[in-house]
Scaffold this active site. Structure first.
Site, short mmCIF file in Angstrom:
data_model
loop_
_atom_site.label_atom_id
_atom_site.label_comp_id
_atom_site.label_asym_id
_atom_site.label_seq_id
_atom_site.Cartn_x
_atom_site.Cartn_y
_atom_site.Cartn_z
N LYS A 28 0.86 -1.19 0.00
CA LYS A 28 0.00 0.00 0.00
C LYS A 28 0.90 1.23 0.00
CE LYS A 28 -4.57 0.73 0.36
NZ LYS A 28 -5.63 -0.08 -0.27
N GLY A 79 -18.57 7.89 -0.32
CA GLY A 79 -17.67 8.20 -1.43
C GLY A 79 -18.01 7.32 -2.61
N HIS A 80 -17.03 7.03 -3.44
CA HIS A 80 -17.27 6.23 -4.64
C HIS A 80 -17.88 4.87 -4.31
CE1 HIS A 80 -15.35 9.23 -7.00
NE2 HIS A 80 -14.12 8.98 -6.56
N VAL A 81 -17.30 4.19 -3.31
CA VAL A 81 -17.78 2.85 -2.95
C VAL A 81 -19.09 2.94 -2.18
CG1 VAL A 81 -17.27 0.74 -1.66
CG2 VAL A 81 -15.46 1.90 -2.94
#
Length: 368
Positions: free
Chosen positions: A94, A196-198
Site C-alpha cells: 500500500k 464516497g465512490h464505494v
C-alpha cells in the site's frame, strides 16, 4: 546524532518503523520525498510470498507522519490477507501520500510518485484508493508500467469502486443470511457511513434490493445529493453507533470499531467497505463476538476492488471479474462456519485461512 549516543527517547524517534505496533514483519518500507513537487509519501510492502505487492495509493491530510506510517503499515498488511483469502496470486502493499487531495494533488506530484514506484522495479504495483481517481493512475502510468486501475481507454479495468461495492453488498447478504436466516435485504435497516465512490455504489445496490437505507458523511453536499438520488434518509441522531438498525456498514476510514464505540452498537451485522475497521482486532473482535454481533471481515468483503485491478495483470475480462467477486458471498459463509467450528472470531478465522495459504506457498517456493 549517532545511534550509539542516543537517549532512550531519541532512539524511539529514530526507530519509527520497527517500533510501530502496526509493524508486522513488513519486508520493506520506502519513504518518498521531493521538495519541488511537495511529495511526501510512504510505500509499504508487507509480504511478497504470493507475488509482487499490489495495493492502492491513498492521499490523505494526516495529522502527522506517525499517523501516515501507522496507516500504511495497517493497510499493506490488510492487502496481503485480502489477496490471499480471495485466491489471488499477489502480495500485499500500500502507499500513502500526505496531503489534501483536493488542493495539493498535481500532475507533477503524481508523476514524481510514479517515479518512486518505478524505482522498486515491480516489487510494488500501485492502484487507486481514497483521494485518488482513475485519471491519477493514468498519469502514474506515463512514467511506470507498475500501476493498475488505469482508464479503459488506455487498456485498463477502470474505476474499481463499483466492483468493490458489489463485493461488499454480497458479503453483507451472506452475513444477513447467517444472522437472520435469509439473505433478503428487503426491509432491512442499513446505516452506511461514508458515501464516497464505494459507499454511494453500495447505497444503489441496497436501494434496488429494497433495504431501508440511512446515510452519513462529513460532506453535507454529497449527503443531500445521494439522499435525493436514491431516496435514502440522512442520519440525524447524536450517535450513529447506537442507531437502531439491522446492519452497520462502515465505508469511510478505519478503526471505527474501538473502545469508544464497540459496546454502543445495536446493529446485529457489521459489513462495510472500510479497511481495518477493528482498531484492535483481538480486543474489539472478541467483544463483538461476545455481544452476538456478526462481523464480516473487511479485507474479505471489500476485495472486489483488488479483483478488478488484478485483472489487468492476469488479463481476464469483465465477466471473470464479476465471477470472482460473486464468490465473496460463498467465501464469507465459509468463514462464518469456520469461526463457529473453531470457536474464534470471524476476523481471526479469515486471517487463519489466508495465512495458511501464504504458508503453503512459502513451502512450495522453498522447494523450487
Amino acid at each position: 546524532m549517532n545511534a550509539a549516543f542516543a537517549t532512550g527517547k531519541e532512539l524511539q524517534k529514530m526507530d519509527p518503523v520497527f517500533g510501530q505496533l502496526s509493524f508486522d514483519d513488513h519486508e520493506q518500507i520506502v519513504f518518498c520525498n521531493d521538495k519541488d513537487t511537495g511529495l511526501k509519501a510512504i510505500i509499504g510492502i508487507h509480504n511478497s510470498v504470493m507475488g509482487p505487492a499490489l495495493g492502492g495509493t491513498r492521499m490523505f491530510n494526516y495529522a502527522n507522519e506517525w499517523e501516515a506510517l501507522n496507516d500504511v503499515l495497517r493497510l499493506s498488511r490488510g492487502m496481503t490477507y485480502k489477496s490471499a483469502i480471495t485466491g489471488l496470486n499477489i502480495g500485499g502493499g500500500k502507499a500513502v501520500i500526505i496531503g489534501d487531495a483536493k488542493t495539493q494533488k498535481t500532475p507533477e506530484l503524481m508523476r514524481k510518485f510514479g517515479e518512486f514506484v518505478h524505482s522498486l522495479s515491480g516489487r510494488y504495483i500501485t492502484a487507486e484508493d481514497v483521494g485518488m481517481e482513475t485519471r491519477d493512475m493514468d498519469i502514474v502510468r506515463d512514467v511506470t508500467p507498475y500501476v493498475t486501475g488505469i482508464s479503459e481507454e488506455r487498456g485498463g479495468s477502470g474505476n474499481p469502486s463499483p466492483v468493490t461495492a458489489y463485493g461488499v453488498f454480497l458479503g453483507m447478504k451472506a452475513a444477513v443470511k447467517q444472522q437472520f436466516g435469509s439473505d433478503n435485504l428487503d426491509g432491512k435497516k442499513v446505516l452506511v457511513q461514508g458515501i464516497g465512490h464505494v459507499g454511494e455504489a453500495l447505497v444503489e445496490y441496497l436501494t434496488k434490493e429494497g433495504a431501508i437505507v440511512t446515510i452519513t458523511d462529513i460532506n453535507e453536499e454529497k449527503l443531500y445529493e445521494v439522499a435525493a438520488k436514491y431516496g435514502a434518509t440522512i442520519f440525524a441522531g447524536d450517535d450513529l453507533y447506537s442507531a437502531d438498525v439491522d446492519v452497520y456498514a462502515p465505508c469511510a476510514m478505519g478503526a471505527v470499531l474501538n473502545d469508544a464505540t464497540v459496546n454502543k452498537i445495536k446493529a446485529k451485522v457489521i459489513a462495510g467497505a472500510a479497511n481495518n475497521q477493528l482498531a484492535n482486532e483481538n480486543i474489539h473482535g472478541a467483544i463483538l463476538k461476545e455481544r452476538g454481533i456478526l462481523y464480516a471481515p473487511d479485507f474479505l468483503i471489500n476485495a472486489g476492488g483488488i479483483i478488478n485491478v488484478y485483472a489487468e495483470l492476469e488479463h481476464y475480462d469483465k465477466a471473470e471479474i464479476m465471477r470472482k467477486t460473486e464468490n465473496i458471498y460463498n467465501t464469507t459463509l465459509e468463514i462464518f462456519d469456520y469461526a463457529i467450528k473453531n470457536g474464534m472470531t470471524t476476523h481471526h478465522a479469515a486471517l487463519t485461512i489466508a495465512q495458511n495459504r501464504i504458508d503453503l506457498r512459502k513451502i512450495e517456493n522453498s522447494k523450487r
